[in-house]
Design a protein around this motif. Structure first.
Motif, short mmCIF file in Angstrom:
data_model
loop_
_atom_site.label_atom_id
_atom_site.label_comp_id
_atom_site.label_asym_id
_atom_site.label_seq_id
_atom_site.Cartn_x
_atom_site.Cartn_y
_atom_site.Cartn_z
N ILE A 24 1.68 0.59 11.31
CA ILE A 24 1.19 1.82 11.96
C ILE A 24 0.65 2.78 10.91
O ILE A 24 -0.42 3.37 11.09
CB ILE A 24 2.31 2.47 12.80
CG1 ILE A 24 2.65 1.59 14.00
CG2 ILE A 24 1.92 3.87 13.24
CD1 ILE A 24 3.91 2.02 14.75
N GLN A 25 1.39 2.93 9.80
CA GLN A 25 0.95 3.83 8.75
C GLN A 25 -0.40 3.40 8.20
O GLN A 25 -1.30 4.21 8.02
CB GLN A 25 1.98 3.90 7.63
CG GLN A 25 1.57 4.83 6.51
CD GLN A 25 2.50 4.82 5.32
OE1 GLN A 25 3.20 3.84 5.08
NE2 GLN A 25 2.51 5.89 4.57
N LYS A 26 -0.54 2.12 7.95
CA LYS A 26 -1.81 1.60 7.41
C LYS A 26 -2.96 1.89 8.37
O LYS A 26 -4.05 2.29 7.95
CB LYS A 26 -1.68 0.11 7.13
CG LYS A 26 -2.74 -0.43 6.24
CD LYS A 26 -2.43 -1.86 5.84
CE LYS A 26 -3.55 -2.37 4.96
NZ LYS A 26 -3.34 -3.73 4.52
N GLN A 27 -2.73 1.70 9.67
CA GLN A 27 -3.76 1.98 10.67
C GLN A 27 -4.12 3.47 10.68
O GLN A 27 -5.28 3.84 10.83
CB GLN A 27 -3.29 1.57 12.06
CG GLN A 27 -3.19 0.07 12.26
CD GLN A 27 -2.45 -0.29 13.55
OE1 GLN A 27 -1.89 0.55 14.22
NE2 GLN A 27 -2.45 -1.58 13.87
N GLN A 28 -3.11 4.32 10.52
CA GLN A 28 -3.34 5.76 10.53
C GLN A 28 -4.09 6.22 9.27
O GLN A 28 -4.86 7.17 9.32
CB GLN A 28 -2.00 6.52 10.61
CG GLN A 28 -1.20 6.27 11.86
CD GLN A 28 -1.67 7.10 13.03
OE1 GLN A 28 -2.42 8.04 12.88
NE2 GLN A 28 -1.21 6.75 14.21
N GLY A 33 -9.19 6.95 4.58
CA GLY A 33 -9.73 6.30 3.39
C GLY A 33 -8.77 6.30 2.21
O GLY A 33 -9.21 6.39 1.06
N ILE A 34 -7.48 6.22 2.51
CA ILE A 34 -6.47 6.27 1.47
C ILE A 34 -5.46 5.14 1.69
O ILE A 34 -5.18 4.77 2.82
CB ILE A 34 -5.78 7.66 1.46
CG1 ILE A 34 -4.95 7.87 0.20
CG2 ILE A 34 -4.96 7.89 2.71
CD1 ILE A 34 -4.49 9.32 0.02
N THR A 35 -4.96 4.59 0.60
CA THR A 35 -3.96 3.52 0.71
C THR A 35 -2.57 4.14 0.85
O THR A 35 -2.37 5.32 0.49
CB THR A 35 -3.97 2.63 -0.54
OG1 THR A 35 -3.49 3.38 -1.66
CG2 THR A 35 -5.36 2.06 -0.82
N PRO A 36 -1.59 3.38 1.35
CA PRO A 36 -0.22 3.91 1.42
C PRO A 36 0.31 4.37 0.06
O PRO A 36 0.96 5.41 -0.04
CB PRO A 36 0.59 2.75 1.98
CG PRO A 36 -0.40 1.98 2.82
CD PRO A 36 -1.69 2.09 2.03
N ALA A 37 0.01 3.62 -1.00
CA ALA A 37 0.49 4.01 -2.34
C ALA A 37 -0.17 5.31 -2.80
O ALA A 37 0.50 6.19 -3.38
CB ALA A 37 0.20 2.89 -3.35
N GLN A 38 -1.46 5.47 -2.53
CA GLN A 38 -2.14 6.72 -2.89
C GLN A 38 -1.59 7.88 -2.07
O GLN A 38 -1.42 8.98 -2.59
CB GLN A 38 -3.65 6.59 -2.66
CG GLN A 38 -4.35 5.71 -3.66
CD GLN A 38 -5.81 5.52 -3.30
OE1 GLN A 38 -6.19 5.44 -2.12
NE2 GLN A 38 -6.65 5.43 -4.32
N ALA A 39 -1.32 7.64 -0.80
CA ALA A 39 -0.77 8.69 0.06
C ALA A 39 0.59 9.14 -0.46
O ALA A 39 0.88 10.34 -0.51
CB ALA A 39 -0.66 8.19 1.50
#
Length: 147
Positions: A24-28, A33-39
């Motif tokens: 879900i996070q990845k879809q959001q 335009g940001i990766t989970p690690a960057q977020a």
């Protein structure tokens, strides 16, 4: 007292929930335009009162400094953070959010809330409160793991 089978089932359910949350996070995050690690790094930079050093970020994220360097490079390339000199030590570089980074952080918070609402929708307010307490106990590791 729980049985090993019941504990194994709970562990499996937690893993499945974690995977669902990641999906879900990845879809959001994709439209932003940001990766989970960057977020995660962007949220971590915002956590500090003063712009942190790379070493501070690596320590907080529990990763090696070069991993932070790569993430900062990506965030800087997107205009979300900038490297700034430390006012007291010219050899030290600090990382600060840009105005664009602040706006992106607001979008990330909205996406996170939306994802949480989706996952938690079947629960009542009381169930959410109980779940929060249980998760806090698990995250903290219980009394025997506290320093």
């Amino acid at each position: 007292m729980s049985t090993p089978d019941a504990d194994g089932m709970l562990a499996e359910q937690l893993l499945r929930l974690t995977r669902r949350l990641h999906r879900i996070q990845k879809q959001q995050l994709e439209p932003i335009g940001i990766t989970p690690a960057q977020a995660r790094l962007l949220r971590t930079v915002a956590f500090y009162d003063q712009p942190p050093r790379m070493a501070d970020l690596a320590e907080r994220l529990e990763v090696v400094p070069r991993a932070v360097t790569s993430l900062v490079d990506g965030l800087e390339g997107s205009g979300w953070v900038r490297r700034v000199p430390d006012p007291t030590n010219r050899r030290v570089v600090r990382i600060e959010l840009t105005d664009t980074g602040q706006a992106t952080l607001s979008s990330l918070r909205g996406a996170r809330r939306s994802a949480a609402e989706d996952v938690l929708a079947p629960l009542t307010a009381e169930q959410r409160e109980v779940l929060g307490g249980l998760l806090s106990t698990l995250v903290d590791g219980g009394p025997e793991h506290r320093c």
